[in-house]
Design an enzyme around this catalytic site. Structure first.
Site, PDB file in Angstrom:
ATOM      1  N   SER A   1       1.619 -15.800   6.244  1.00 35.53           N
ATOM      2  CA  SER A   1       2.361 -16.402   7.342  1.00 35.53           C
ATOM      3  C   SER A   1       1.651 -17.672   7.762  1.00 35.53           C
ATOM      4  O   SER A   1       0.506 -17.898   7.371  1.00 35.53           O
ATOM      5  CB  SER A   1       2.448 -15.436   8.532  1.00 35.53           C
ATOM      6  OG  SER A   1       3.158 -16.019   9.605  1.00 35.53           O
TER       7      SER A   1
ATOM      8  N   ARG B   1       6.214 -16.930   0.056  1.00 36.39           N
ATOM      9  CA  ARG B   1       7.067 -15.800   0.399  1.00 36.39           C
ATOM     10  C   ARG B   1       8.349 -16.321   1.025  1.00 36.39           C
ATOM     11  O   ARG B   1       8.408 -17.464   1.477  1.00 36.39           O
ATOM     12  CB  ARG B   1       6.371 -14.831   1.342  1.00 36.39           C
ATOM     13  CG  ARG B   1       6.116 -15.348   2.715  1.00 36.39           C
ATOM     14  CD  ARG B   1       5.823 -14.200   3.682  1.00 36.39           C
ATOM     15  NE  ARG B   1       6.929 -13.302   3.800  1.00 36.39           N
ATOM     16  CZ  ARG B   1       6.823 -11.972   3.668  1.00 36.39           C
ATOM     17  NH1 ARG B   1       5.662 -11.423   3.393  1.00 36.39           N
ATOM     18  NH2 ARG B   1       7.874 -11.192   3.803  1.00 36.39           N
TER      19      ARG B   1
ATOM     20  N   THR C   1       6.238 -12.877  14.096  1.00 36.13           N
ATOM     21  CA  THR C   1       5.254 -11.800  14.205  1.00 36.13           C
ATOM     22  C   THR C   1       5.385 -11.060  15.525  1.00 36.13           C
ATOM     23  O   THR C   1       5.365  -9.822  15.567  1.00 36.13           O
ATOM     24  CB  THR C   1       3.828 -12.356  14.049  1.00 36.13           C
ATOM     25  OG1 THR C   1       3.720 -13.062  12.814  1.00 36.13           O
ATOM     26  CG2 THR C   1       2.813 -11.231  14.076  1.00 36.13           C
TER      27      THR C   1
ATOM     28  N   CYS D   1      11.443 -20.735  -8.421  1.00 36.09           N
ATOM     29  CA  CYS D   1      10.354 -19.763  -8.338  1.00 36.09           C
ATOM     30  C   CYS D   1       9.017 -20.489  -8.203  1.00 36.09           C
ATOM     31  O   CYS D   1       8.669 -21.318  -9.041  1.00 36.09           O
ATOM     32  CB  CYS D   1      10.342 -18.876  -9.580  1.00 36.09           C
ATOM     33  SG  CYS D   1       8.921 -17.774  -9.653  1.00 36.09           S
TER      34      CYS D   1
ATOM     35  N   CYS E   1       4.380 -12.834 -10.864  1.00 35.15           N
ATOM     36  CA  CYS E   1       5.185 -12.681  -9.656  1.00 35.15           C
ATOM     37  C   CYS E   1       4.327 -12.553  -8.396  1.00 35.15           C
ATOM     38  O   CYS E   1       3.430 -11.725  -8.312  1.00 35.15           O
ATOM     39  CB  CYS E   1       6.099 -11.470  -9.790  1.00 35.15           C
ATOM     40  SG  CYS E   1       7.212 -11.266  -8.391  1.00 35.15           S
TER      41      CYS E   1
ATOM     42  N   CYS F   1       7.593 -12.978  -3.702  1.00 37.85           N
ATOM     43  CA  CYS F   1       8.181 -13.791  -2.632  1.00 37.85           C
ATOM     44  C   CYS F   1       9.644 -13.483  -2.440  1.00 37.85           C
ATOM     45  O   CYS F   1      10.201 -13.727  -1.396  1.00 37.85           O
ATOM     46  CB  CYS F   1       7.997 -15.264  -2.907  1.00 37.85           C
ATOM     47  SG  CYS F   1       9.091 -15.875  -4.170  1.00 37.85           S
TER      48      CYS F   1
ATOM     49  N   CYS G   1      13.884 -15.356  -6.092  1.00 33.43           N
ATOM     50  CA  CYS G   1      14.806 -15.161  -7.209  1.00 33.43           C
ATOM     51  C   CYS G   1      15.867 -14.146  -6.870  1.00 33.43           C
ATOM     52  O   CYS G   1      16.975 -14.190  -7.383  1.00 33.43           O
ATOM     53  CB  CYS G   1      14.047 -14.714  -8.449  1.00 33.43           C
ATOM     54  SG  CYS G   1      13.136 -13.201  -8.222  1.00 33.43           S
TER      55      CYS G   1
END
Length: 607
Positions: free
Chosen positions: A109, A354, A390, A541, A565, A568, A582
């Site tokens: 974050s 992400r 958050t 990606c 990977c 995300c 994706c």
């Protein structure tokens, strides 16, 4: 070809299995979950949490509450449950399942942290050593052109907030949860929802480990474990795989009268910069360049402690140009004169990415299902103009915990979670900012104008609610409508290639396992995506999981490098670093993301 190969040991399953005991399978009543008039007895609440799953052939553990995801929402729920147990002199067993190799490993974050929920949950956090040390000292907002930075009035009110690492904060929260008696199991990926004969959710199961690529069982094969609970709380984060199944199967978005969810992809680096350039607590947000005026997004730059700076780039996934590469746009951003001078002479410490949900108030699904609830970013409580989720995620977890406790111990039902959510400051906060994100459907300048009108004049009370545009995967234009974007080559000092960045994410996957990114129709990439959209999955990606490589005849074929990977979840062509881009952006929704072996994926420590 971009590959990042690594392996993890599946022996990590032993810490969970050592708690299992072979005793007769327990049964449990379900009517009390829906009927306020009937509730379980104290003895049923406190009964043994361990049993064996005889019908499935899997070992099983039984808890009062099973929580999937050790992020801010999941841990807040666990802590609040145990606090209420102490307040009411009641014992409820609580388990938290986390697919990262350790708590915080998959947490990424910004983060400018608003402590409102933490003040409610743990009022003495300052005295108890929370890793929240750097208060915001300045708050700037720039409109970037290619060579200039124009200062704008800052719409952010960050007074009293802190620049933090969220992955470090959740590690601290996990220690507080364990001190209260919560059992936390990192390294286990929940892959299946468990139902009873009445279609009530009764827990989750982890995936089998030790399966080879070809589907055969390796010598370290072990069946997954069932974690059964009276109540299951899904706190998987944005685009959680189990949460999405629950939302679809139970038609929760329709039940809540919510619009489709919209998403953005966030890419972030943590740098260590020169001492003279470091200004702890300095916060900067930008809009404009390098994105065009029809693409929503911007950047952030936060000064942490220890000469560290978080720099990130966020782009909405409803962008139209299939040639756009979020990763390369981020690399280009760092060469802006106003930003490059800060980074020169510094070193990148970590990289990650992400997705985040941007649908806001309009896209919230009905968050309660038979046997549990969806909390945090799995439901989508982010405040888009604040660029914060958050505090709302934590509060949603606390409210769900209070509803779960009252359901189990006092005969209420889980619908009070939604009732109390609507009465809380979370609902009021999200309602007031509901029109900011859809305002930018009309472009940058109209979006800024409408947002200013909403913020400064109507103060969130505009007498209409704007709707979102097309779902992200439908927003991509065919390639013929655009010109290919020529991105500059990385210089290795300010900008970097994907393999270099991926190495900095500490990404690990067992190489010899079935791919967790699967094509529903293996012909679509070469038949549709490549000729019509110029193969956008090779660009959206941020880990280059997807690439087109020539076969022996010279024809381009899609190759999936699942070991890269980041989870995300960008693609709905695939799923990347945490919620997969994706899984969202693929024009034909052809990519299916499933959880890999637990413990795989990125290993964030300061994100």
């Amino acid at each position: 070809m971009f590959r990042f190969l690594s392996a993890i040991s599946s022996s990590s399953i032993n810490p969970l299995r050592k708690h299992l005991r072979r005793i007769p399978l327990a049964t449990r009543p379900h009517s009390w979950l829906q009927s306020p008039s009937s509730s379980p007895s104290r003895s049923s609440i406190a009964r043994s949490r361990c049993f064996s799953g005889e019908s499935s052939g899997r070992d099983a553990l039984s808890y009062d509450v099973v929580i999937v995801g050790a992020g801010p929402a999941g841990l807040s729920a666990a802590i609040r449950l145990k606090q209420m147990c102490r307040e009411k002199n009641t014992d409820l067993s609580v388990c938290v399942l986390e697919k990262g190799s350790e708590v915080g490993a998959h947490i990424l974050s910004g983060n400018v942290f608003e402590p409102r929920s933490l003040d409610e949950l743990i009022p003495d956090w300052r005295q108890e050593g929370a890793p929240i040390k750097v208060p915001v000292s300045s708050d700037k907002f720039w409109l970037l052109t290619k060579n200039r930075a124009l200062a704008l009035p800052s719409p952010f009110d960050n007074k009293g907030n802190y620049v933090i690492s969220l992955s470090q904060l959740v590690r601290w929260m996990a220690t507080k949860a364990e001190e209260l008696g919560v059992e936390i199991y990192p390294g286990f990926a929940a892959s299946e929802i468990l139902y009873d004969e009445n279609q009530m959710v009764v827990g989750v199961a982890t995936n089998d480990v030790g399966i080879a690529k070809d589907g055969s069982k390796r010598e370290n094969f072990q069946r997954g474990v069932e974690l059964r609970g009276h109540i299951t709380l899904l706190a998987e984060g944005c685009r959680g795989s189990l949460s999405e199944k629950i939302i679809k199967n139970h038609k929760l978005r329709e039940k809540g009268r919510g619009l489709h969810q919209t998403y953005a992809l966030g890419i972030k680096e943590v740098w260590e910069i020169e001492e003279g350039k470091h200004d702890p607590g300095s916060v900067l947000h930008t809009i404009g360049w390098p994105l065009d005026s029809n693409t929503y997004g911007g950047s952030f730059l936060y000064h942490m402690d220890d000469r560290q700076v978080s720099i990130g780039f966020v782009v909405a996934l409803n962008y139209r140009n299939p040639y756009l590469s979020p990763y390369d746009e981020f690399q280009k951003l760092k060469h802006h004169p106003a930003i490059r001078q800060l980074l020169e002479g510094g070193t990148v410490l970590q990289y990650g990415a992400r997705t985040l949900n941007e649908g806001g108030f309009q896209s919230i699904p009905y968050p309660v299902f038979p046997g549990g609830a969806i909390i945090g970013c799995s439901a989508g409580y982010i405040n888009v103009p604040k660029i914060k989720g958050t505090h709302t995620a934590m509060k949603s977890g606390m409210l769900a915990a209070e509803a779960a406790f009252k359901t189990l111990a006092e005969g209420a039902n889980m619908d009070i979670y939604l009732e109390n959510l609507r009465k809380s400051w979370v609902w009021d906060e999200l309602y007031k900012v509901r029109n900011y994100r859809p305002a930018f459907e009309y472009g940058l300048v109209p979006g800024l104008a409408l947002s200013a009108l909403e913020h400064y004049i109507f103060k969130g009370r505009l007498p209409l609610t704007l709707k979102h545009g097309k779902p992200d995967h439908q927003a991509t234009n065919i390639a013929d409508l655009h010109t290919p974007i020529q991105y500059p080559k990385p210089d290795g000092q300010i900008s970097f290639d994907v393999p270099t960045s991926l190495y900095r994410s500490n990404t690990n996957h067992e190489h010899d396992q079935p791919p967790h990114l699967r094509l529903r129709d293996p012909t679509i990439p070469e038949r549709v995506n490549l000729p019509l959209y110029a193969g956008p999955e090779s660009r959206y990606c941020p880990a280059r999981v997807y690439e087109y490589v020539p076969d022996e005849k010279g024809d381009l074929k899609l190759q999936i490098n699942a070991q890269n990977c980041l989870h995300c979840k960008v693609t709905d062509m695939t799923r990347l670093i945490h919620p997969l881009a994706c899984d969202i952006k693929d024009p034909k929704q052809n990519i299916e993301w499933t959880v890999p072996e637990g413990g795989g994926g990125p290993g964030y420590t300061i994100m």
